[in-house]
Design a protein around this motif. Structure first.
Motif, PDB file in Angstrom:
ATOM      1  N   SER A 153     -50.370  10.629  40.049  1.00 32.53           N
ATOM      2  CA  SER A 153     -50.925  11.379  38.929  1.00 32.53           C
ATOM      3  C   SER A 153     -49.867  12.318  38.375  1.00 32.53           C
ATOM      4  CB  SER A 153     -52.152  12.182  39.383  1.00 32.53           C
ATOM      5  OG  SER A 153     -52.665  12.972  38.333  1.00 32.53           O
ATOM      6  N   VAL A 154     -49.882  12.507  37.057  1.00 29.52           N
ATOM      7  CA  VAL A 154     -48.987  13.459  36.409  1.00 29.52           C
ATOM      8  C   VAL A 154     -49.760  14.155  35.296  1.00 29.52           C
ATOM      9  CG1 VAL A 154     -48.081  11.734  34.793  1.00 29.52           C
ATOM     10  CG2 VAL A 154     -46.729  13.770  35.315  1.00 29.52           C
ATOM     11  N   GLY A 155     -49.506  15.447  35.118  1.00 29.47           N
ATOM     12  CA  GLY A 155     -50.234  16.201  34.104  1.00 29.47           C
ATOM     13  C   GLY A 155     -49.384  17.310  33.518  1.00 29.47           C
ATOM     14  N   VAL A 156     -49.763  17.743  32.326  1.00 32.25           N
ATOM     15  CA  VAL A 156     -49.107  18.864  31.669  1.00 32.25           C
ATOM     16  C   VAL A 156     -50.183  19.725  31.015  1.00 32.25           C
ATOM     17  CG1 VAL A 156     -48.732  17.519  29.559  1.00 32.25           C
ATOM     18  CG2 VAL A 156     -47.330  19.539  29.997  1.00 32.25           C
ATOM     19  N   GLY A 157     -50.013  21.037  31.081  1.00 29.61           N
ATOM     20  CA  GLY A 157     -51.005  21.940  30.523  1.00 29.61           C
ATOM     21  C   GLY A 157     -50.370  23.136  29.842  1.00 29.61           C
ATOM     22  N   TYR A 158     -51.138  23.747  28.942  1.00 35.87           N
ATOM     23  CA  TYR A 158     -50.647  24.913  28.203  1.00 35.87           C
ATOM     24  C   TYR A 158     -51.825  25.842  27.953  1.00 35.87           C
ATOM     25  CZ  TYR A 158     -48.088  27.654  24.719  1.00 35.87           C
ATOM     26  OH  TYR A 158     -47.464  28.670  24.036  1.00 35.87           O
ATOM     27  N   GLY A 159     -51.592  27.149  28.057  1.00 40.25           N
ATOM     28  CA  GLY A 159     -52.684  28.081  27.839  1.00 40.25           C
ATOM     29  C   GLY A 159     -52.227  29.514  27.770  1.00 40.25           C
ATOM     30  N   GLU A 160     -53.213  30.393  27.665  1.00 40.96           N
ATOM     31  CA  GLU A 160     -52.972  31.835  27.614  1.00 40.96           C
ATOM     32  C   GLU A 160     -53.639  32.489  28.811  1.00 40.96           C
ATOM     33  OE1 GLU A 160     -53.970  35.696  24.735  1.00 40.96           O
ATOM     34  OE2 GLU A 160     -53.939  33.665  23.895  1.00 40.96           O
ATOM     35  N   GLU A 161     -52.922  33.360  29.480  1.00 44.70           N
ATOM     36  CA  GLU A 161     -53.379  33.986  30.716  1.00 44.70           C
ATOM     37  C   GLU A 161     -54.757  34.622  30.553  1.00 44.70           C
ATOM     38  OE1 GLU A 161     -52.167  35.166  34.801  1.00 44.70           O
ATOM     39  OE2 GLU A 161     -51.600  33.631  33.361  1.00 44.70           O
ATOM     40  N   ASN A 162     -55.700  34.215  31.434  1.00 47.94           N
ATOM     41  CA  ASN A 162     -57.065  34.757  31.474  1.00 47.94           C
ATOM     42  C   ASN A 162     -57.828  34.582  30.160  1.00 47.94           C
ATOM     43  OD1 ASN A 162     -56.663  35.664  34.124  1.00 47.94           O
ATOM     44  ND2 ASN A 162     -55.873  37.641  33.421  1.00 47.94           N
ATOM     45  N   LYS A 163     -57.409  33.600  29.342  1.00 44.62           N
ATOM     46  CA  LYS A 163     -58.050  33.420  28.040  1.00 44.62           C
ATOM     47  C   LYS A 163     -58.464  31.967  27.806  1.00 44.62           C
ATOM     48  CE  LYS A 163     -59.314  35.105  24.013  1.00 44.62           C
ATOM     49  NZ  LYS A 163     -60.336  36.156  23.882  1.00 44.62           N
ATOM     50  N   TRP A 164     -57.513  31.036  27.863  1.00 44.16           N
ATOM     51  CA  TRP A 164     -57.830  29.629  27.629  1.00 44.16           C
ATOM     52  C   TRP A 164     -56.752  28.741  28.244  1.00 44.16           C
ATOM     53  CZ3 TRP A 164     -54.244  26.747  24.916  1.00 44.16           C
ATOM     54  CH2 TRP A 164     -53.329  27.446  24.126  1.00 44.16           C
ATOM     55  N   PHE A 165     -57.115  27.464  28.422  1.00 40.90           N
ATOM     56  CA  PHE A 165     -56.179  26.501  29.003  1.00 40.90           C
ATOM     57  C   PHE A 165     -56.577  25.102  28.557  1.00 40.90           C
ATOM     58  CE2 PHE A 165     -54.867  23.585  32.422  1.00 40.90           C
ATOM     59  CZ  PHE A 165     -53.505  23.861  32.460  1.00 40.90           C
ATOM     60  N   LEU A 166     -55.572  24.249  28.288  1.00 40.66           N
ATOM     61  CA  LEU A 166     -55.796  22.857  27.892  1.00 40.66           C
ATOM     62  C   LEU A 166     -54.776  21.980  28.601  1.00 40.66           C
ATOM     63  CD1 LEU A 166     -57.189  20.733  26.080  1.00 40.66           C
ATOM     64  CD2 LEU A 166     -55.480  21.255  24.327  1.00 40.66           C
ATOM     65  N   SER A 167     -55.231  20.840  29.126  1.00 37.50           N
ATOM     66  CA  SER A 167     -54.341  19.961  29.889  1.00 37.50           C
ATOM     67  C   SER A 167     -54.634  18.497  29.582  1.00 37.50           C
ATOM     68  CB  SER A 167     -54.510  20.210  31.390  1.00 37.50           C
ATOM     69  OG  SER A 167     -53.693  19.340  32.150  1.00 37.50           O
TER      70      SER A 167
END
Length: 428
Positions: free
Chosen positions: A283-297
């Protein structure tokens, strides 16, 4: 209170091993329906976990044990799943439904040191629970031929995971997986003008052990609180001990419930051992988000195909893959005037190319999911305990070539109790 939780884990584990789980007819093949989906947290986000490092200190990631750099509390999770399956086939325009509720996860996790974290988990991995009867009557002779397919059993998994934080950006982890259980399949052929039934039984006794290695990298921009996460896992080292007993025999049932065989006469009996039960996975994944606010992967999973014994013959399962996307959103945890602003909202979707091909058709699966973490009154951003709810709506299979289309709605509920338990306070 803490002793009660530990005793509950033992008793709940016994119940989990004995429960009966719902299945689709496609559970006939291989080791049955795969139930393992990590946690409500992961399944509510479409299954993303490889590049998911929780912002909160109370969630342990078993899917990628490297993703536990922020985990600081002792956490106990108890989770249950309610499955609602709706089946349809164009063959005689047949429809049916099946429902079940079962305990889907218990886990205990705690930090061993600021850099080393540990988790223990127990879940059903796969199950068989199906019964299909197909009848056909010859219009000339009036003889009815009945084929009956029946399966039962559960394959469970016990896991121990360790995650180590190498530095502020990089972490590694390892998980040991032990699979155990018994699976049973029966295929019967009966004629209305014959007293005896021809039955072919397959009994699988499974004990399997393998490892999952994980790694993760996360870069946090402290000026914007934005973060980039990359993760990868691989499962290998398959050490399997699956004993399969086959019995081809004739008999009849002495009771109306068709549970007691009489006058059984074996035609063929054999036993074989298999060493390749759990194939290579990655498995491989990448994610991006804002600390304690939101996340998307976004995540991609791969499972190597294999050949397994099925009713005395070899069944080839294809390579399979799964594409998942999901994340979470927290409006404003510091807004104590609005409880809804302190709820963690989760969302996701996935598409899975399955390993089964029947009558020239791939048995694929796709779905969407969502969920919430409802924090307890005394929870905080650093101690996120609460009630977790999740839902997954999806489809599996096809109506082509008289195959079966499966629509399902899975509901999940669980509790995460997190605190600084089992620690001694030191005084000077």
């Amino acid at each position: 209170m803490k002793k009660i939780f530990v005793l509950s884990l033992i008793s709940v584990g016994y119940f989990l091993n004995a429960q009966n789980l719902s299945n689709s007819p496609y559970a006939t093949y291989g080791i049955g329906d795969i139930k393992y989906d990590n946690t409500i947290e992961t399944s509510s986000m479409g299954g993303i976990s490889t590049a998911f490092i929780s912002d909160f200190t109370s969630n342990f990631n078993f899917a990628n044990p490297a993703n536990n750099a922020n985990f600081e509390l002792t956490s106990i999770k108890l989770e249950a799943t309610n499955e609602n399956n709706y089946f349809k086939t164009d063959y005689n325009n047949t429809k049916s439904t099946k429902h079940s509720t079962y305990l889907s996860n218990i886990s205990l996790a705690f930090p061993l040191s600021p850099k080393l974290k540990m988790g223990l988990s127990y879940q059903p991995y796969s199950s068989k629970s199906y019964e299909i009867v197909h009848t056909d009557t010859d219009v000339e002779t009036g003889v009815t031929v009945a084929n009956r397919f029946k399966g039962s059993g559960t394959l469970n998994t016990a896991q121990i995971a360790l995650g180590y934080k190498v530095n502020d950006k990089f972490a590694v982890g390892v998980r040991a997986n032990y699979y155990f259980g018994n699976l049973y399949d029966l295929n019967e052929l009966a004629y209305s003008n014959a007293e005896l039934i021809n039955g072919y039984e397959t009994k699988n006794s499974i004990k399997n052990f393998n490892f999952t290695l994980g790694a993760s990298y996360q870069n946090l921009n402290t000026s914007t609180d934005r973060k980039l996460t990359i993760g990868a896992t691989t499962t290998f080292g398959n050490t399997s001990n699956m004993t399969t007993d086959y019995l081809n025999s004739t008999y009849y049932y002495s009771d109306a419930g068709q549970t007691t065989k009489a006058n059984e006469s074996p035609i063929e009996r054999k036993s074989i051992s298999s060493k390749n039960l759990m194939p290579l996975q990655a498995s491989v994944g990448v994610g991006y988000g804002e600390e304690n606010k939101w996340f998307l992967s976004v995540q991609g999973d791969y499972k190597k195909g294999e050949s397994i014994a099925y009713f005395g013959q070899s069944l080839d399962l294809q390579d399979s893959y799964r594409i998942s996307a999901g994340g979470w959103y927290l409006p404003n945890y510091n807004n104590f005037r609005s409880y809804f602003s302190r709820i963690v909202y989760r969302y996701g979707a996935f598409y899975e190319k399955g390993n089964l091909q029947i009558a020239g058709q791939n048995i694929n699966k796709f779905g969407v999911s969502g969920g919430v973490l409802l924090p307890f009154k005394n929870s905080s951003i650093t101690r996120m305990s609460g009630l977790e709810l999740g839902i997954e709506v999806g489809k599996r299979g096809t109506l082509k070539n008289n195959l079966i289309n499966q629509n399902y709605i899975n509901l999940k509920v669980g509790f995460n109790f997190a605190d600084k338990w089992f620690r001694k306070t030191l005084y000077n």
